[in-house]
Design an enzyme around this catalytic site. Structure first.
Site, PDB file in Angstrom:
ATOM      1  N   HIS A 128       1.055  -1.069   0.092  1.00 59.07           N
ATOM      2  CA  HIS A 128      -0.176  -0.092  -0.136  1.00 59.07           C
ATOM      3  C   HIS A 128       0.662   1.277   0.028  1.00 59.07           C
ATOM      4  O   HIS A 128       1.652   1.550   0.906  1.00 59.07           O
ATOM      5  CB  HIS A 128      -0.892  -0.071   1.146  1.00 59.07           C
ATOM      6  CG  HIS A 128      -1.828   0.928   1.260  1.00 59.07           C
ATOM      7  ND1 HIS A 128      -1.749   2.441   1.593  1.00 59.07           N
ATOM      8  CD2 HIS A 128      -3.248   0.812   0.572  1.00 59.07           C
ATOM      9  CE1 HIS A 128      -3.068   3.017   1.375  1.00 59.07           C
ATOM     10  NE2 HIS A 128      -3.775   2.156   0.695  1.00 59.07           N
ATOM     11  N   ASP A 164      -7.570  -1.768   4.126  1.00 60.74           N
ATOM     12  CA  ASP A 164      -6.167  -1.378   4.765  1.00 60.74           C
ATOM     13  C   ASP A 164      -6.059  -1.285   6.122  1.00 60.74           C
ATOM     14  O   ASP A 164      -5.349  -0.446   6.599  1.00 60.74           O
ATOM     15  CB  ASP A 164      -5.913   0.058   3.824  1.00 60.74           C
ATOM     16  CG  ASP A 164      -6.144  -0.067   2.459  1.00 60.74           C
ATOM     17  OD1 ASP A 164      -6.185  -1.327   1.703  1.00 60.74           O
ATOM     18  OD2 ASP A 164      -6.564   1.085   1.633  1.00 60.74           O
ATOM     19  N   ALA A 580       9.983  57.448 -18.617  1.00 54.81           N
ATOM     20  CA  ALA A 580      10.332  58.840 -18.831  1.00 54.81           C
ATOM     21  C   ALA A 580      11.580  58.708 -19.588  1.00 54.81           C
ATOM     22  O   ALA A 580      12.506  57.846 -19.109  1.00 54.81           O
ATOM     23  CB  ALA A 580      10.197  59.710 -17.538  1.00 54.81           C
ATOM     24  N   LEU A 613       9.003  62.017 -29.590  1.00 61.13           N
ATOM     25  CA  LEU A 613       9.234  60.755 -30.731  1.00 61.13           C
ATOM     26  C   LEU A 613       8.416  59.610 -30.365  1.00 61.13           C
ATOM     27  O   LEU A 613       7.213  59.222 -31.033  1.00 61.13           O
ATOM     28  CB  LEU A 613      10.649  60.527 -30.665  1.00 61.13           C
ATOM     29  CG  LEU A 613      11.075  59.521 -31.777  1.00 61.13           C
ATOM     30  CD1 LEU A 613      10.683  59.761 -33.456  1.00 61.13           C
ATOM     31  CD2 LEU A 613      12.406  59.050 -31.809  1.00 61.13           C
ATOM     32  N   CYS A 688       2.916  63.789  -7.071  1.00 59.15           N
ATOM     33  CA  CYS A 688       1.773  64.427  -7.921  1.00 59.15           C
ATOM     34  C   CYS A 688       0.639  64.739  -6.897  1.00 59.15           C
ATOM     35  O   CYS A 688      -0.031  65.481  -7.231  1.00 59.15           O
ATOM     36  CB  CYS A 688       1.311  63.109  -8.854  1.00 59.15           C
ATOM     37  SG  CYS A 688       0.832  61.760  -8.304  1.00 59.15           S
TER      38      CYS A 688
END
Length: 873
Positions: A128, A164, A580, A613, A688
């Site tokens: 078992h 068992d 950034a 850009l 901020c």
């Protein structure tokens, strides 16, 4: 819990040395395990007088039957031993006729009558796979792993009429490794050591030395058989429990979850996170209902439809493989290219056989059982085999070019190229620009890409895989937190300790928080008006937008990345992020960690460069469906205009602020001074939501200023160099100071060389002054007084601005506090505190401070679209 360990677990020699006493044995069982036990017992000199196994399946005999028949051992293939609980007389008589002295049951899936169990002279012994009495029943290995047991093992016990429950003959145990599965545990210990133990147990019986140790009731357990129907993964539990659940089910019956409407079986890969708040695991593979298995990371990616052309030698190998498959699939006359291994009747043991036969015929090819599951048709398998043979299927190694710097007791390794489609590469024109270290003015070079390359950003899906990748990413960020904080310090001038706690710490928290949302985004059902006698149902679906662009500022480079990208990914989108221009380094280091976390190629792309850009290209790109921006109000307006002109892409903007903080005379003055200073000077004023203007009630104004100035002097000393890192003041110019002074404001201000500026206090500021209206974004406190008791008057002054990001009020009067909070025109109001942002609380502004939210559940809606579906039934 291991019971009576010192007396029960016995150590026996596993030597196959021949001993004198031998037995006549009946072997009742099946499988490769039964076959190996049979072979070991015969080598030991015992006589197997009969093998009792299961009938042939699809024309194929069980491995135990196959080897016994070759030896000429009598083999019986009874489909059952009992009918309605009663023994079948002819089956029992056939068994008794072999004359066994001991029944050996190494792997027996049938119910054997007690008349058979007790018939031999020595009775019956059974293997078992658990340390009995725990985990009695048929799913013992599964439950050992599901319950997170630290020890596993097996028992050989004497059979009785219980489940068992018979006396123990011997037991052996092993440690359970954190990433063991049913397969690894079985292959490493339960299978090889179990075979030896069965042979050893038989010899102990033959020698009259076999113990019979009764099983205690204490610690006994029985768990039900695990079936597919109850193997669904419950994600509402710690990741370690999820990990144990998945590995405990392994391939059979296989833990599963519903992903994008498909039922997928899940396999776990090594790597369980250890953070106490959010453990995570990494999924290795997904298997669909048709038997097809794929690596989990490839779930996000389109399948590889290209095929390789085989050489003559490879064609010969393909035919060898066809012969192997044909031998296994004996019920299939012709193996076509489209023949599916599993749909043709193959089982898990056939997978092992196929792999071993191919290894034998085609030496040197490192095949695994999993390869068969991932390439189920013959043609797919041959293609996989050839790629493996050529070495073409190896995972591409991430190549990173680093800029290095020795600082903070470490060598920083910082990527500096663009990160596109899972690779670091130069800008297409090779153009670079300098980034400045604000502590010493030294420069690094970073590539600026001219095109967004949105086509490389593949659409992803909300699912368990993304959840687990995000958790793994958070773990990696935590592992590298000192490195990330140091990069923040040298790139943005952040105070190292603050960077460690806030810049990096909150970034980690953000990814963990949004990881939990990945599989919880859902629509609603709506009862609609039925004007006619129709039956209608309306429901909504929350869908990802597709490719999103994110543009972030320099004051919190990593944290702003996390705030936006975590929500974007959790909603099921891919992203192109522009950090950034002056602070790109943590974003590029983050990109490197995403690869290690297993986030698929193309899901996250990092493009450093200028706003004019790169940022403009993202705003204009017709394939981008959403742009999230944090920065100044003028740039936000330009972005919104470009997004409207290009394709009306969705926009969320977190822009400038001039946040008012109102301090009433009935406040806790000590706290108001302390928190008031923090509201201004936190992160060197580069915040901020910094309190851009303080309104202090007249009766406490002078005392408030006296305490603030005293604390400011103590904090800064005679030089700004007492701060760990410099105070950067990019937008604050000396001519602005001169303009303020000409308007008769009283101030304390001083400058140091380079980029440094000391904390500064302006008093008696009047509403018309420049500094009362414009954002300073530096360590500048602007204080105005208001008359005692003039609540509405100070509210009018506080709201007399086009900004509306944050605000605050200090008072002990809760009614006054609530009244003020209702009337302040700002997206966030702090009461008797300041700067208390949290990953679960929405964050965003009103008026010209922008619109849309970061953080919290509301942030997800910024990256989702709602579809209404109406059905008449």
């Amino acid at each position: 819990m291991l019971w009576a360990a010192n007396t029960v677990i016995r150590k026996f020699s596993t030597s196959y040395a021949k001993l004198q006493n031998k037995l006549n044995l009946a072997l009742i069982g099946q499988s490769l395990f039964g076959q190996e036990v049979y072979t070991g017992l015969r080598k030991q000199g015992h006589k197997v007088v009969g093998v009792f196994t299961v009938p042939d399946k699809d024309g194929k005999a069980d491995p135990l039957a196959t080897v016994a028949e070759k030896d000429g051992t009598p083999v019986f293939k009874f489909p059952r031993w009992r009918v309605k609980g009663e023994p079948i007389a002819e089956v029992v008589e056939a068994y008794k006729a072999v004359g066994a002295e001991l029944n050996v049951m190494p792997f027996c899936s049938q119910f054997i009558p007690m008349t058979v169990i007790n018939y031999p002279k020595h009775g019956s012994i059974i293997y078992h796979p658990s340390i009995l009495p725990k985990h009695r029943g048929a799913s013992a290995i599964n439950w050992t792993l599901i319950e997170g047991d630290k020890k596993a093992g097996f028992s050989v016990f004497w059979a009785d009429d219980g489940l068992d429950t018979g006396p123990i003959l011997l037991q052996k145990e092993c440690d359970v490794e954190p990433n063991d599965t049913v397969d690894t545990l079985y292959n490493r210990f339960l299978f090889p050591e179990g075979i030896k133990a069965m042979v050893e147990a038989v010899q102990l019986v033959a020698d009259g030395k076999a113990p019979r140790i009764p099983q205690p009731e204490e610690g006994a357990s029985y768990e039900g058989i695990q079936k597919k129907s109850n193997a669904k993964v419950n994600l509402d539990q710690p990741a370690e429990a999820i990990h144990n659940w998945i590995r405990g089910h392994d391939k059979v019956p296989g833990a599963w979850a519903v992903i994008q409407g498909q039922v997928c079986a899940i396999s776990v890969h090594a790597g369980v996170g250890t953070h106490k708040a959010c453990r995570c695991l990494q999924v290795r593979s997904l298997q669909f209902e048709d038997g097809k298995m794929i690596p989990a990371a490839r779930y996000f990616s389109p399948g590889d439809t290209t095929s390789v052309e085989l050489t003559e030698e490879e064609k010969k190998m393909a035919e060898e493989i066809r012969v192997c498959v044909c031998g296994i699939l004996s019920n299939v006359n012709v193996i076509e290219d489209t023949t599916d291994f599993f749909k043709s009747g193959a089982a898990s043991m056939d997978v092992v056989r196929l792999v071993e036969e191919i290894k034998e015929k085609c030496a040197g090819v490192p095949l695994q059982n999993e390869d068969v599951y991932m390439a189920t048709s013959f043609q797919e398998f041959v293609q996989m085999f050839v790629r493996r043979l050529r070495g073409e299927d190896q995972e591409e190694e991430l190549v990173v070019s680093y800029a290095t710097k020795d600082i903070n007791n470490m060598t920083l390794k910082m990527p500096y190229q663009c990160f596109i489609d899972g690779r670091f590469e130069d800008a297409e024109n090779g153009k670079t620009y300098d980034t400045v270290n604000p502590t010493d003015g030294s420069v690094s070079h970073t590539h600026e890409h001219a095109h967004a390359l949105v086509s490389s950003a593949r659409r992803t899906h909300r699912c368990l895989c993304l959840l687990l990748c995000a958790c793994r990413l958070a773990d990696l960020m935590e592992e590298h937190q000192e490195e990330l904080a140091t990069i923040e310090a040298i790139d943005s001038g952040a105070v190292y300790t603050l960077a460690l706690k806030t810049h990096v710490g909150m970034s980690i928290q953000t990814f963990r928080y949004f990881a939990g949302w990945c599989d919880k985004i859902q629509g609603t059902t709506i009862p609609i008006n039925q004007a006619r006698p129709n039956r209608n149902l309306t429901f909504t679906r929350k869908e990802p937008l597709g490719v999103c662009a994110i543009v972030i500022p320099w004051n919190y480079p990593l944290m702003m990345l996390a705030w936006k990208s975590a929500a974007c990914l959790a909603a099921g989108n891919t992203l192109v992020l522009k950090p950034a221009q002056v602070t790109p380094l943590t974003a590029l280091k983050f990109a490197e960690l995403t690869v290690k976390a297993g986030i698929p190629k193309g899901v996250i792309n990092i493009l450093p460069g200028s706003g004019g850009l790169v940022g403009q290209r993202l705003s204009d790109h017709p394939d981008i469906r959403k742009l999230g921006f944090t920065g100044s109000t003028p740039i936000g307006k330009q972005i919104m205009k470009s997004c409207a002109v290009s394709n009306l892409k969705k926009v969320s903007l977190e822009l400038g602020g001039k946040s008012p903080l109102i301090v009433f005379s009935d406040c806790d003055l000590d706290k108001a001074v302390r928190m008031g200073m923090s509201s201004v000077y936190f992160n060197k004023g580069e915040n901020c939501i910094a309190a851009g203007r303080l309104f202090v009630e007249e009766s406490i104004h002078d005392e408030f200023i006296r305490r603030v100035v005293g604390e400011t002097v103590l904090s800064s000393g005679c030089s700004a160099y007492s701060w760990e890192f410099p105070i950067i003041l990019f937008p604050f110019r000396s001519d602005t100071i001169e303009e303020v002074i000409t308007h008769n404001a009283h101030c304390r201000v001083s400058f140091c060389a380079g980029y440094f500026m000391e904390p500064t206090v302006f008093t008696d500021v009047e509403d018309h002054m420049f500094i009362a209206k414009e954002e300073s974004f530096g360590p500048v406190m602007v204080v105005s007084k208001f008359k005692d008791g003039d609540v509405d008057g100070v509210l009018s002054r506080a709201n007399d601005t086009e900004f509306g990001l944050a605000s605050g009020v200090f008072t002990r009067d809760i009614n006054k506090a609530m009244y003020v909070s209702e009337r302040l025109e700002a997206g966030t109001v702090f009461i008797n505190t300041y700067n208390k942002t949290d990953v679960a609380a929405p964050f965003g502004g009103f008026k010209q401070s922008g619109f849309g939210k970061d953080l919290g559940e509301e942030a997800l809606h910024e990256y989702l679209r709602t579809k209404a579906v109406t059905v008449e039934y």
